[in-house]
Design an enzyme around this catalytic site. Structure first.
Site, PDB file in Angstrom:
ATOM      1  N   HIS A 220       0.924  -1.113  -0.056  1.00  0.00           N
ATOM      2  CA  HIS A 220       0.074   0.041   0.105  1.00  0.00           C
ATOM      3  C   HIS A 220       0.690   1.281  -0.010  1.00  0.00           C
ATOM      4  O   HIS A 220       0.590   2.288  -0.528  1.00  0.00           O
ATOM      5  CB  HIS A 220      -0.809  -0.025   1.322  1.00  0.00           C
ATOM      6  CG  HIS A 220      -2.088  -0.973   0.859  1.00  0.00           C
ATOM      7  ND1 HIS A 220      -2.519  -1.624   2.080  1.00  0.00           N
ATOM      8  CD2 HIS A 220      -2.773  -0.969  -0.306  1.00  0.00           C
ATOM      9  CE1 HIS A 220      -3.644  -2.264   1.247  1.00  0.00           C
ATOM     10  NE2 HIS A 220      -3.832  -1.888   0.375  1.00  0.00           N
ATOM     11  N   ARG A 327      -9.109  -5.871 -12.829  1.00  0.00           N
ATOM     12  CA  ARG A 327      -8.846  -7.080 -12.283  1.00  0.00           C
ATOM     13  C   ARG A 327      -9.368  -7.112 -11.001  1.00  0.00           C
ATOM     14  O   ARG A 327      -9.136  -6.315  -9.953  1.00  0.00           O
ATOM     15  CB  ARG A 327      -7.321  -7.266 -11.745  1.00  0.00           C
ATOM     16  CG  ARG A 327      -6.259  -7.403 -12.985  1.00  0.00           C
ATOM     17  CD  ARG A 327      -4.851  -7.380 -12.267  1.00  0.00           C
ATOM     18  NE  ARG A 327      -3.928  -8.029 -13.323  1.00  0.00           N
ATOM     19  CZ  ARG A 327      -2.997  -7.252 -13.935  1.00  0.00           C
ATOM     20  NH1 ARG A 327      -2.969  -5.976 -13.702  1.00  0.00           N
ATOM     21  NH2 ARG A 327      -2.232  -7.836 -14.534  1.00  0.00           N
ATOM     22  N   ARG A 363     -13.050  -8.124 -15.814  1.00  0.00           N
ATOM     23  CA  ARG A 363     -12.722  -9.585 -15.858  1.00  0.00           C
ATOM     24  C   ARG A 363     -13.164 -10.308 -14.531  1.00  0.00           C
ATOM     25  O   ARG A 363     -13.026  -9.409 -13.406  1.00  0.00           O
ATOM     26  CB  ARG A 363     -11.200  -9.626 -15.887  1.00  0.00           C
ATOM     27  CG  ARG A 363     -10.497 -11.257 -15.700  1.00  0.00           C
ATOM     28  CD  ARG A 363      -9.258 -11.346 -15.939  1.00  0.00           C
ATOM     29  NE  ARG A 363      -8.480 -10.902 -14.621  1.00  0.00           N
ATOM     30  CZ  ARG A 363      -7.119 -11.039 -14.565  1.00  0.00           C
ATOM     31  NH1 ARG A 363      -6.450 -11.535 -15.297  1.00  0.00           N
ATOM     32  NH2 ARG A 363      -6.635 -10.666 -13.210  1.00  0.00           N
ATOM     33  N   GLU A 462      -4.431 -17.190 -22.215  1.00  0.00           N
ATOM     34  CA  GLU A 462      -3.142 -17.167 -21.504  1.00  0.00           C
ATOM     35  C   GLU A 462      -2.558 -18.325 -21.042  1.00  0.00           C
ATOM     36  O   GLU A 462      -1.692 -18.495 -20.173  1.00  0.00           O
ATOM     37  CB  GLU A 462      -3.608 -16.190 -20.037  1.00  0.00           C
ATOM     38  CG  GLU A 462      -4.683 -16.346 -19.407  1.00  0.00           C
ATOM     39  CD  GLU A 462      -5.045 -15.735 -18.245  1.00  0.00           C
ATOM     40  OE1 GLU A 462      -4.155 -14.864 -17.896  1.00  0.00           O
ATOM     41  OE2 GLU A 462      -6.128 -15.803 -17.621  1.00  0.00           O
ATOM     42  N   ASN A 485       1.589 -12.351 -19.206  1.00  0.00           N
ATOM     43  CA  ASN A 485       1.910 -12.414 -18.030  1.00  0.00           C
ATOM     44  C   ASN A 485       1.819 -14.089 -17.708  1.00  0.00           C
ATOM     45  O   ASN A 485       2.943 -14.710 -17.191  1.00  0.00           O
ATOM     46  CB  ASN A 485       1.378 -11.768 -16.884  1.00  0.00           C
ATOM     47  CG  ASN A 485       1.453 -10.310 -16.958  1.00  0.00           C
ATOM     48  OD1 ASN A 485       2.210  -9.870 -17.894  1.00  0.00           O
ATOM     49  ND2 ASN A 485       0.623  -9.675 -16.421  1.00  0.00           N
ATOM     50  N   ASP A 486       0.706 -14.639 -17.956  1.00  0.00           N
ATOM     51  CA  ASP A 486       0.581 -15.974 -17.558  1.00  0.00           C
ATOM     52  C   ASP A 486       0.970 -16.788 -18.792  1.00  0.00           C
ATOM     53  O   ASP A 486       1.421 -17.933 -18.599  1.00  0.00           O
ATOM     54  CB  ASP A 486      -1.002 -16.533 -17.294  1.00  0.00           C
ATOM     55  CG  ASP A 486      -1.253 -16.203 -15.852  1.00  0.00           C
ATOM     56  OD1 ASP A 486      -0.240 -16.345 -14.907  1.00  0.00           O
ATOM     57  OD2 ASP A 486      -2.112 -15.567 -15.702  1.00  0.00           O
ATOM     58  N   ARG A 496       6.184 -17.062 -12.724  1.00  0.00           N
ATOM     59  CA  ARG A 496       6.401 -15.608 -13.200  1.00  0.00           C
ATOM     60  C   ARG A 496       7.131 -14.955 -11.914  1.00  0.00           C
ATOM     61  O   ARG A 496       7.571 -13.870 -11.976  1.00  0.00           O
ATOM     62  CB  ARG A 496       5.241 -15.126 -13.671  1.00  0.00           C
ATOM     63  CG  ARG A 496       3.815 -15.025 -12.664  1.00  0.00           C
ATOM     64  CD  ARG A 496       2.782 -14.608 -13.470  1.00  0.00           C
ATOM     65  NE  ARG A 496       2.077 -13.402 -12.948  1.00  0.00           N
ATOM     66  CZ  ARG A 496       1.060 -12.849 -13.369  1.00  0.00           C
ATOM     67  NH1 ARG A 496      -0.019 -13.868 -14.006  1.00  0.00           N
ATOM     68  NH2 ARG A 496       0.518 -12.014 -12.886  1.00  0.00           N
ATOM     69  N   CYS A 533      -3.339  -7.491 -22.876  1.00  0.00           N
ATOM     70  CA  CYS A 533      -3.334  -6.822 -21.333  1.00  0.00           C
ATOM     71  C   CYS A 533      -2.153  -7.466 -20.553  1.00  0.00           C
ATOM     72  O   CYS A 533      -2.315  -6.862 -19.180  1.00  0.00           O
ATOM     73  CB  CYS A 533      -4.723  -6.962 -20.703  1.00  0.00           C
ATOM     74  SG  CYS A 533      -5.066  -8.806 -20.316  1.00  0.00           S
TER      75      CYS A 533
HETATM   76  C1  PEP Z   1      -1.623 -11.811 -17.779  1.00  0.00           C
HETATM   77  O1  PEP Z   1      -1.855 -13.006 -17.244  1.00  0.00           O
HETATM   78  O2  PEP Z   1      -1.005 -11.538 -18.550  1.00  0.00           O
HETATM   79  C2  PEP Z   1      -2.791 -11.069 -17.000  1.00  0.00           C
HETATM   80  C3  PEP Z   1      -3.096  -9.693 -17.417  1.00  0.00           C
HETATM   81  O3  PEP Z   1      -3.568 -11.291 -16.011  1.00  0.00           O
HETATM   82  P1  PEP Z   1      -2.767 -11.265 -14.595  1.00  0.00           P
HETATM   83  O4  PEP Z   1      -1.625 -10.565 -14.876  1.00  0.00           O
HETATM   84  O5  PEP Z   1      -3.911 -10.759 -13.716  1.00  0.00           O
HETATM   85  O6  PEP Z   1      -2.806 -12.944 -14.164  1.00  0.00           O
HETATM   86 MG    MG Z   2      -3.285 -13.897 -15.980  1.00  0.00          MG
END
Ligand code: PEP
Ligand code: MG
Length: 614
Positions: A220, A327, A363, A462, A485-486, A496, A533
């Protein structure tokens, strides 16, 4: 540049000119420390060290006849702390607005959490412990179980819990509330750790930056620093003992670095970098009103990722054309209990209204993996990223799924809403989820709720499975949003969040580029758009590849939007397509990165990526 890459450089070598100086005792040595960049900006200033006193709690027992009195004392301490937090919250609201003050809500919820209150009371009663010792035991257990999960977000939440513990303990031990001392001139605040309530007590005009040993990107304090527009470096590990109030410090929130007692030559280099950064930022901000369009007029929708509802204001100020990813899980986690349909409706409709007709992609809950809500996950999983998360969780907890969908559909009456399903691996998941959407729409229609009947439904791409099935999945949905990211994590089999193997986390790996191309091709064939994203789109090198891959929409953190826009506006669509054709032939990330770097350096030489500061 990320802190890990920086860490590879010698971290605390004493510069030769300094070694000389040290031996003659003329000046202190220059020391460099690397942490996590929590809020951008570079500042040079005087350090102001803030130390929270460590409380020592005696292990005392009380006689049986005083047990009820002790429980009462505990409850009173909770009440007084609640009042104190309310006061800090209202001061924070005056300084920074209601939305930011809500950060203190999580602290207040800890005071009401039965895990804390009931367990402490029962230890007082069963063991005859003093309230202070019982609370100490209960909180230590909660914090150590959160820390063993090894998740950054939960670690940050343990800092909140410890902050609340200290406040209550001070009451129980009869100590004055610790007031944060403000520096008397603008300074860089240095601390082992800063709680949000402490951060909130600083006079903004006197804070040049924050440097802390503990904390992560989602702490935070980091969130507050970003919204205050103050540069911050957290996770410095052992910097605090090296710094004294009055020392000169350079704080580089862009790279996640601090330099303590810099040499004159270092100071000069950073002064030049500050000027460069200022000009760069000013130049970037002039782009706010312009579209993210290539030189040959390929328009890309530049939209924002938000993790907390209040970030919508920042998205708007950076000129976001919509919200590409809300998110929702952070807002669920912050609640400490399931938010009701009404509570959710209020949050979603507020965002949708603020966006005034611009699309808002909500989402549905992607809980699980590294995003755990204690009240929903009673036992830890062995392999949480492969576990009960995303759409799998929702299809087994349909009660939660339906409540969320009801709230989202009701919010659709206020503007343009899109729904997105996370972690899809199978067509059947999409079919089932869509059926539930239909059921909710019918229910709401019977209840005479006003909704948009044409809310678009999309999925996150993803997982490698979703890529393989993309041509079939595209027939079921209105849009794709690639979660790199995933996708990188699952494709490269690389956790990750694991720094030991982070060298394998390669957005420009040939397998990733092929997967992206397969996804976009399937979407195009079925005439649906593809967004991205994942964080990949804020990396300038990746951004030009994504343009060439014909991604339609980029969604990223609001404060990263200006730089992404600059990259897009510096290249042509045609040359990016040629670039992609070329790199598709390469077999190694190294070769791909080298080729893209040469290309981008020519088009956009003034990017921070190419700055040779140190
Ligand atoms: C992703 O996986 O790229 C994504 C945007 O979702 P998160 O980072 O919330 O897993
Ligand atoms: Mg993800």
């Amino acid at each position: 540049m990320d802190a890990e890459r920086l860490k590879q450089r010698d971290s605390d070598d004493v510069a030769p000119e300094n070694q000389n100086a040290m031996s003659t005792g003329r000046r202190k040595e220059e020391v460099v420390r690397y942490g996590i960049s929590a809020a951008p900006g570079i500042v040079i200033g005087t350090a102001f060290v803030v130390d929270s006193a460590v409380l020592s709690v005696p292990r005392t027992r009380i006689s049986q006849d005083r047990v009820e009195e002790e429980v009462k004392r505990f409850k009173e301490a909770l009440n007084v702390t609640r009042g104190e937090l309310h006061q800090i919250k209202s001061d924070l609201a005056d300084q920074m607005g209601e939305d930011h003050a809500k950060i203190l809500d999580a602290h207040m919820l800890i005071l009401d959490d039965v895990m804390v209150t009931d367990n402490t009371e029962s230890l007082i009663r069963s063991e005859g412990f003093s309230a202070a010792w019982a609370l100490n035991v209960v909180i230590s257990k909660i914090v150590s179980s959160l820390n063993t999960i090894g998740d950054e977000y939960l670690k940050d939440r343990s800092a909140d819990i410890l902050d609340v513990k200290t406040r209550v303990l001070r009451k129980l031990l009869g100590l004055e509330s610790e007031k944060i001392q403000n520096p008397n001139a603008p300074s860089i605040i240095v601390a082992h750790e800063l709680s949000p309530s402490e951060t909130a007590q600083f006079d903004r005009k006197l804070v040049l930056g924050y440097a802390t040993d503990l904390g992560g990107r989602t702490s935070h304090t980091a969130i507050l620093a970003r919204s205050q527009g103050v540069a911050a470096v957290v996770g410095l590990e052992d910097a605090r003992p090296l710094i004294q109030t009055g020392d000169t410090v350079i704080l580089d929130g862009n790279c996640g670095t601090i330099v303590i007692n810099p040499l004159e030559t270092t100071l000069q280099k950073y002064k030049v970098e500050i000027e460069r950064w200022k000009k760069f930022e000013e130049q970037l901000l002039t782009l706010t009103g312009y579209p993210a369009e290539t030189l040959d007029h390929r328009k890309i929708d530049l939209v924002a990722n938000i993790d907390l509802p209040e970030e919508v204001d920042s998205a708007l100020s950076y000129g976001a054309e919509g919200i590409g990813l809300f998110r929702t899980e952070y807002f669920f986690i912050a609640q400490h209990q399931l938010p009701t349909e009404e509570e959710q409706y209020k949050v979603y409709s507020t965002i949708v209204e603020k966006m005034q007709g611009k699309p808002v992609t909500i989402r549905v809950l992607d809980i699980g993996g590294d995003k755990i809500a204690g009240y929903l996950h009673s036992s830890p999983e062995l392999n949480p990223f492969m576990g009960w998360r995303g759409i799998r969780f929702l299809l087994t907890r349909k009660d939660i799924f339906k409540t969320q969908l009801r709230a989202i559909y009701r919010a659709s009456a206020h503007g343009k809403v899109k729904i997105m399903f996370p972690l899809i691996v199978d067509i059947e998941e999409v079919v089932q989820a869509k059926l539930i959407c239909e059921e909710i729409k019918d229910d709401l229609a019977k209840g005479r709720y006003r909704i948009d009947p044409d809310v678009e439904i999309g999925i996150m791409i993803e997982t490698p499975s979703a890529v393989a099935l993309a041509s079939s999945l595209a027939k079921e949905v209105d849009f794709f949003s690639i979660g790199t990211n995933d996708l990188i994590q699952y494709t490269m089999a690389v956790d990750r969040g694991n720094t030991k193997i982070s060298y394998l986390y390669q957005p420009l790996h040939p397998s990733i580029i092929r997967f992206l191309k397969m996804t976009v091709d399937s979407a195009k064939k079925n005439e649906i758009p593809t967004a991205i994203c994942g964080e990949m789109c804020v990396d300038p090198l990746s951004a030009v590849v994504l343009v060439g891959l014909e991604i339609d929409e980029f969604s990223c953190s609001p404060n990263m939007m200006p730089e992404v826009k600059k990259v897009i506006r510096s290249v042509t669509f045609d040359e990016c397509k040629t670039l992609v054709k070329r790199i598709m032939k390469y077999q190694t990330t190294e070769k791909i990165e080298k080729h893209v770097t040469t290309f981008l350096k020519e088009r956009c030489p003034d990017l921070s990526l190419f700055a040779e500061v140190k």
